[in-house]
Design an enzyme around this catalytic site. Structure first.
Site, PDB file in Angstrom:
ATOM      1  N   GLU A 115       0.853  -1.199   0.000  1.00 41.82           N
ATOM      2  CA  GLU A 115       0.000   0.000   0.000  1.00 41.82           C
ATOM      3  C   GLU A 115       0.883   1.241   0.000  1.00 41.82           C
ATOM      4  O   GLU A 115       2.101   1.141   0.185  1.00 41.82           O
ATOM      5  CB  GLU A 115      -0.937  -0.023   1.215  1.00 41.82           C
ATOM      6  CG  GLU A 115      -1.984  -1.122   1.106  1.00 41.82           C
ATOM      7  CD  GLU A 115      -2.920  -1.218   2.309  1.00 41.82           C
ATOM      8  OE1 GLU A 115      -2.775  -0.440   3.262  1.00 41.82           O
ATOM      9  OE2 GLU A 115      -3.785  -2.099   2.287  1.00 41.82           O
ATOM     10  N   HIS A 243      -9.004   9.398   2.913  1.00 44.33           N
ATOM     11  CA  HIS A 243      -8.589   8.292   2.045  1.00 44.33           C
ATOM     12  C   HIS A 243      -8.782   8.748   0.606  1.00 44.33           C
ATOM     13  O   HIS A 243      -9.831   9.295   0.256  1.00 44.33           O
ATOM     14  CB  HIS A 243      -9.420   7.036   2.325  1.00 44.33           C
ATOM     15  CG  HIS A 243      -8.802   5.797   1.764  1.00 44.33           C
ATOM     16  ND1 HIS A 243      -8.714   5.554   0.412  1.00 44.33           N
ATOM     17  CD2 HIS A 243      -8.202   4.743   2.369  1.00 44.33           C
ATOM     18  CE1 HIS A 243      -8.091   4.396   0.216  1.00 44.33           C
ATOM     19  NE2 HIS A 243      -7.779   3.888   1.384  1.00 44.33           N
ATOM     20  N   HIS A 352     -11.350   9.634   6.674  1.00 41.94           N
ATOM     21  CA  HIS A 352     -11.113   8.200   6.883  1.00 41.94           C
ATOM     22  C   HIS A 352     -10.591   7.869   8.281  1.00 41.94           C
ATOM     23  O   HIS A 352     -11.007   6.889   8.884  1.00 41.94           O
ATOM     24  CB  HIS A 352     -10.099   7.753   5.832  1.00 41.94           C
ATOM     25  CG  HIS A 352      -9.766   6.298   5.853  1.00 41.94           C
ATOM     26  ND1 HIS A 352     -10.704   5.319   5.620  1.00 41.94           N
ATOM     27  CD2 HIS A 352      -8.577   5.644   6.080  1.00 41.94           C
ATOM     28  CE1 HIS A 352     -10.116   4.123   5.688  1.00 41.94           C
ATOM     29  NE2 HIS A 352      -8.849   4.301   5.986  1.00 41.94           N
ATOM     30  N   ARG A 387      -0.859   8.950   9.133  1.00 42.80           N
ATOM     31  CA  ARG A 387      -0.717   7.513   9.404  1.00 42.80           C
ATOM     32  C   ARG A 387      -0.327   6.740   8.150  1.00 42.80           C
ATOM     33  O   ARG A 387      -0.899   6.939   7.080  1.00 42.80           O
ATOM     34  CB  ARG A 387      -2.049   6.967   9.922  1.00 42.80           C
ATOM     35  CG  ARG A 387      -2.055   5.463  10.113  1.00 42.80           C
ATOM     36  CD  ARG A 387      -3.395   5.013  10.637  1.00 42.80           C
ATOM     37  NE  ARG A 387      -4.429   5.197   9.658  1.00 42.80           N
ATOM     38  CZ  ARG A 387      -4.963   4.210   8.924  1.00 42.80           C
ATOM     39  NH1 ARG A 387      -4.528   2.968   9.069  1.00 42.80           N
ATOM     40  NH2 ARG A 387      -5.922   4.463   8.065  1.00 42.80           N
TER      41      ARG A 387
HETATM   42  P1  FAD Z   1     -13.813   0.793  16.250  1.00 37.91           P
HETATM   43  O1  FAD Z   1     -13.520  -0.467  15.578  1.00 37.91           O
HETATM   44  O2  FAD Z   1     -14.401   1.880  15.446  1.00 37.91           O
HETATM   45  O3  FAD Z   1     -14.795   0.494  17.473  1.00 37.91           O
HETATM   46  C1  FAD Z   1     -15.352   1.578  18.208  1.00 37.91           C
HETATM   47  C2  FAD Z   1     -16.356   1.022  19.190  1.00 37.91           C
HETATM   48  O4  FAD Z   1     -16.710   2.041  20.130  1.00 37.91           O
HETATM   49  C3  FAD Z   1     -17.668   0.565  18.564  1.00 37.91           C
HETATM   50  O5  FAD Z   1     -18.044  -0.648  19.172  1.00 37.91           O
HETATM   51  C4  FAD Z   1     -18.662   1.662  18.955  1.00 37.91           C
HETATM   52  O6  FAD Z   1     -19.987   1.231  19.069  1.00 37.91           O
HETATM   53  C5  FAD Z   1     -18.101   2.030  20.320  1.00 37.91           C
HETATM   54  N1  FAD Z   1     -18.539   3.353  20.768  1.00 37.91           N
HETATM   55  C6  FAD Z   1     -18.235   4.561  20.255  1.00 37.91           C
HETATM   56  N2  FAD Z   1     -18.853   5.537  20.966  1.00 37.91           N
HETATM   57  C7  FAD Z   1     -19.555   4.917  21.945  1.00 37.91           C
HETATM   58  C8  FAD Z   1     -20.408   5.371  22.985  1.00 37.91           C
HETATM   59  N3  FAD Z   1     -20.695   6.673  23.166  1.00 37.91           N
HETATM   60  N4  FAD Z   1     -20.976   4.443  23.785  1.00 37.91           N
HETATM   61  C9  FAD Z   1     -20.733   3.112  23.618  1.00 37.91           C
HETATM   62  N5  FAD Z   1     -19.939   2.631  22.644  1.00 37.91           N
HETATM   63  C10 FAD Z   1     -19.358   3.530  21.828  1.00 37.91           C
HETATM   64  N6  FAD Z   1      -6.848   0.252   9.342  1.00 37.91           N
HETATM   65  C11 FAD Z   1      -5.871  -0.642   9.043  1.00 37.91           C
HETATM   66  O7  FAD Z   1      -4.893  -0.767   9.794  1.00 37.91           O
HETATM   67  N7  FAD Z   1      -5.977  -1.391   7.925  1.00 37.91           N
HETATM   68  C12 FAD Z   1      -7.022  -1.305   7.060  1.00 37.91           C
HETATM   69  O8  FAD Z   1      -7.089  -2.016   6.076  1.00 37.91           O
HETATM   70  C13 FAD Z   1      -8.034  -0.361   7.343  1.00 37.91           C
HETATM   71  N8  FAD Z   1      -9.079  -0.190   6.495  1.00 37.91           N
HETATM   72  C14 FAD Z   1     -10.098   0.629   6.857  1.00 37.91           C
HETATM   73  C15 FAD Z   1     -11.208   0.713   6.042  1.00 37.91           C
HETATM   74  C16 FAD Z   1     -12.295   1.480   6.424  1.00 37.91           C
HETATM   75  C17 FAD Z   1     -13.502   1.569   5.539  1.00 37.91           C
HETATM   76  C18 FAD Z   1     -12.250   2.191   7.646  1.00 37.91           C
HETATM   77  C19 FAD Z   1     -13.408   3.018   8.084  1.00 37.91           C
HETATM   78  C20 FAD Z   1     -11.119   2.145   8.448  1.00 37.91           C
HETATM   79  C21 FAD Z   1     -10.042   1.364   8.067  1.00 37.91           C
HETATM   80  N9  FAD Z   1      -8.901   1.280   8.853  1.00 37.91           N
HETATM   81  C22 FAD Z   1      -7.920   0.392   8.534  1.00 37.91           C
HETATM   82  C23 FAD Z   1      -8.847   1.947  10.147  1.00 37.91           C
HETATM   83  C24 FAD Z   1      -9.191   0.936  11.248  1.00 37.91           C
HETATM   84  O9  FAD Z   1     -10.202   0.068  10.772  1.00 37.91           O
HETATM   85  C25 FAD Z   1      -9.693   1.614  12.500  1.00 37.91           C
HETATM   86  O10 FAD Z   1      -8.847   2.659  12.851  1.00 37.91           O
HETATM   87  C26 FAD Z   1      -9.736   0.621  13.653  1.00 37.91           C
HETATM   88  O11 FAD Z   1     -10.484  -0.499  13.282  1.00 37.91           O
HETATM   89  C27 FAD Z   1     -10.334   1.280  14.887  1.00 37.91           C
HETATM   90  O12 FAD Z   1     -10.556   0.295  15.852  1.00 37.91           O
HETATM   91  P2  FAD Z   1     -11.095   0.730  17.272  1.00 37.91           P
HETATM   92  O13 FAD Z   1     -11.237  -0.517  18.060  1.00 37.91           O
HETATM   93  O14 FAD Z   1     -10.257   1.809  17.824  1.00 37.91           O
HETATM   94  O15 FAD Z   1     -12.529   1.387  16.972  1.00 37.91           O
HETATM   95  C1  SIN Z   2      -7.269   0.612   2.744  1.00 34.75           C
HETATM   96  O1  SIN Z   2      -7.522  -0.573   2.653  1.00 34.75           O
HETATM   97  O2  SIN Z   2      -6.948   1.332   1.800  1.00 34.75           O
HETATM   98  C2  SIN Z   2      -7.327   1.226   4.079  1.00 34.75           C
HETATM   99  C3  SIN Z   2      -6.113   0.897   4.812  1.00 34.75           C
HETATM  100  C4  SIN Z   2      -5.976   1.765   6.018  1.00 34.75           C
HETATM  101  O3  SIN Z   2      -6.788   2.638   6.263  1.00 34.75           O
HETATM  102  O4  SIN Z   2      -4.990   1.567   6.728  1.00 34.75           O
END
Ligand code: FAD
Ligand code: SIN
Length: 532
Positions: A115, A243, A352, A387
């Site tokens: 990537e 993104h 993103h 990032r």
């Molecule tokens: P999340 O997985 O977003 O979980 C947040 C949690 O908090 C949820 O359960 C939500 O309900 C809860 N929450 C929030 N507010 C409250 C509240 N007030 N009360 C109760 N619960 C609450 N990163 C990579 O490294 N590789 C990738 O390929 C990649 N692809 C991506 C593709 C997309 C489309 C997106 C959107 C992001 C991508 N990212 C990627 C980024 C990565 O997915 C996220 O940064 C990461 O998954 C965040 O994980 P997290 O556990 O911090 O939060």
């Molecule tokens: C992607 O798959 O392009 C997202 C990867 C990332 O957000 O790290």
């Protein structure tokens, strides 16, 4: 309700931590709260994969560290980068042991994707639905733990601190402590208090602050807003990553479908509407330059040509490989009449990822005692000003592990606070109409997209600030007189997060990484974090 360990969020950060704590402390209670369905998280939508050094013949820790530092444009904490890159490999092995399946070559080696900003192929993935596979693995493992209680549809309103006991708490109050949270139980519609000895904030990102985002509806920055209200430290909020390639679908609101960067890693080429492969005019790394550069290049092409999208051309790619690696993208494109073998995919940048967030130290401690943070809501020092792709899932696993180590160490010396008052809803009445909330939300998203997007300047930031002041004033008045609802609380949280983004952007008198201000064409001399 009382719980030893409280976890806010059921994405990769919350679930990884909960699993480890549950295994280490079988006699203790762990409660995970999530405001929607348990799997409705940013994690579930991750496509490209997770970065990790797997092939030591070709790759090395030094190269991954170097790539992360280059993308971060001078603001990464080099020690944290080294910790995440090196410890990340053990965390990847762990999730594989828990059951995550990453794609393999016929000889049994992992298929490693490439990537933007990566000098080597090092992205482990499960087709183009890596996040779904990781979320599934973790939720299945959680189900087997008797001491974990996962409560979905439970909206956390606020972190409880000394403020709720009647003390004056300011940013300079030493030893602010977290005693648990107030929640709105969406099943019973009641506000409850959950008292905890140790809390992990894993509440994810804030992409919903913008009109166009790859993030699902849950990503409203609640975690950062709560910590800011509790007077905890927040940093680097100006670094919002756009993104480059979200699918352009006119009329689609809310979450935009992502076209993973891995498509460009496999050979996809960006073209403007005249058909020109324009990236070579912007960076020697062309389509695989870091995200900030590619997103700005697309933004510039769209502005020059007066168009709302550019194209991602995959027509020259091996179509069997494409369908095998990207089945979800292939099916989605076909569903809107785009056959990637014959047609170019219309794409445009979308909000993103939030690189800043709740400031933590190298063990996930926040500035508030007994409150840890991990995942997208945290600012650990890994990402700096931008990032590197696929470093976020890795960071979440490393910091949830580190937080777990400290939390289990600390738990027996941390006691429940039994003097927490009930939530005070005096003077509030049922909301009369939703239009006040929905209209303010539209205004917020518009102003953030138009004034605080990929390209900024001082005048736009000043305008954004003035409009946010008004939205803040109106929403606070509504909040004071209305019974709380998730919609109202999310709006309030998003206004707070928007304010933090704008304020940090105003404090940064330079262009760096994801923060590009045309009034400051150059990077400044002094590298510093913007702490609020
Ligand atoms: P999340 O997985 O977003 O979980 C947040 C949690 O908090 C949820 O359960 C939500 O309900 C809860 N929450 C929030 N507010 C409250 C509240 N007030 N009360 C109760 N619960 C609450 N990163 C990579 O490294 N590789 C990738 O390929 C990649 N692809 C991506 C593709 C997309 C489309 C997106 C959107 C992001 C991508 N990212 C990627 C980024 C990565 O997915 C996220 O940064 C990461 O998954 C965040 O994980 P997290 O556990 O911090 O939060
Ligand atoms: C992607 O798959 O392009 C997202 C990867 C990332 O957000 O790290």
């Amino acid at each position: 309700m009382q719980t030893d360990f409280l976890v806010i969020g059921s994405g990769i950060a919350g679930l990884t931590y909960a699993l480890k704590v549950a295994e280490q402390c079988p006699g203790k209670t762990i409660t995970i709260l999530t405001k929607a369905r348990s799997d409705e998280t940013n994690t579930k939508y991750a496509q490209g994969g997770i970065a990790g050094v797997m092939d030591f013949n070709q790759d090395s820790f030094t190269k991954h560290i170097e790539d992360t530092l280059i993308a971060g444009d001078g603001l990464c904490n080099p020690h944290i980068v080294e910790v995440v890159v090196k410890e990340g490999v053990e965390r990847i092995d762990e999730i594989i042991r828990w059951g995550a399946r990453f794609d393999k070559e016929p000889d049994g080696d992992f298929k490693l994707g490439k990537e933007g900003g990566h000098s080597e192929s090092r992205i482990l993935h499960h087709k183009d639905v890596t996040g779904e596979e990781m979320e599934r693995t973790l939720l299945e493992a959680i189900k087997k733990c008797n001491n974990i209680h996962l409560i979905s549809h439970c909206f956390v309103l606020d972190i409880i601190t000394q403020h709720h006991l009647g003390y004056l708490v300011t940013k300079s109050t030493p030893d602010i402590e977290c005693y648990g949270v107030y929640v709105l139980n969406l099943s019973t519609k009641k506000i409850e208090k959950i008292v905890a000895r140790i809390t992990l904030l894993a509440a994810g990102g804030n992409g919903q602050v913008y009109r166009s985002t790859t993030n699902p509806a849950i990503a409203t920055g609640d975690g950062v807003a709560m910590v800011y209200r509790a007077k905890g430290r927040i940093e680097n909020m100006e670094f919002i990553q756009f993104h480059p390639t979200a699918l352009y679908e006119p009329g689609v609101r809310g979450q935009s479908f992502l076209i993973t960067e891995a498509v460009r890693g496999d050979g996809g080429i960006l073209r403007n509407q005249a058909g020109e492969a324009f990236m070579e005019r912007y960076d020697a790394r062309k389509d695989l330059a870091p995200r900030d550069i590619v997103a700005r290049a697309i933004d510039s092409e769209m502005k020059i040509n007066g168009t709302e999208f550019v194209y991602l051309d995959c027509r020259h790619m091996d179509q069997d490989n494409f369908r095998e690696h990207f089945p979800n993208i292939y099916a989605k494109c076909l569903s809107i009449g785009v056959d990637v073998a014959k047609d170019m995919i219309p794409v445009s940048p979308a909000a993103h990822y939030s690189c800043g967030g709740v400031k933590t130290d190298e063990w996930g401690h926040t500035s508030i005692k007994n409150l840890f943070a991990s995942g997208e809501c945290a600012s650990t020092g890994l990402h700096g000003a931008n990032r590197l792709a696929s470093n976020s899932l890795l960071e979440a696993m490393v910091f949830s592990h580190r937080s777990y180590l400290k939390a289990v160490d600390q738990i027996n010396d941390t006691h429940f606070n039994t003097f927490i008052p009930d939530w005070n809803a005096a003077g509030t009445t049922a909301p009369g109409e939703m239009i006040l909330i929905t209209q303010s939300l539209k205004e917020l998203k518009l102003l953030m997209s138009d004034y605080v997007g990929i390209v900024r300047n001082n005048e736009r930031l000043r305008r954004a600030n003035r409009r946010l002041d008004l939205l803040h004033e109106e929403t606070e008045a509504l909040y004071q007189r209305t019974e709380v609802s998730p919609q109202l609380c999310e709006l309030r949280n998003m206004i707070t997060v928007a304010y933090l983004i704008v304020k940090s952007a105003e404090l940064r008198k330079e262009s760096r990484g994801l923060h590009f201000n045309t009034d400051y064409a150059q990077r400044g001399e002094i590298l510093q974090n913007t702490i609020l």
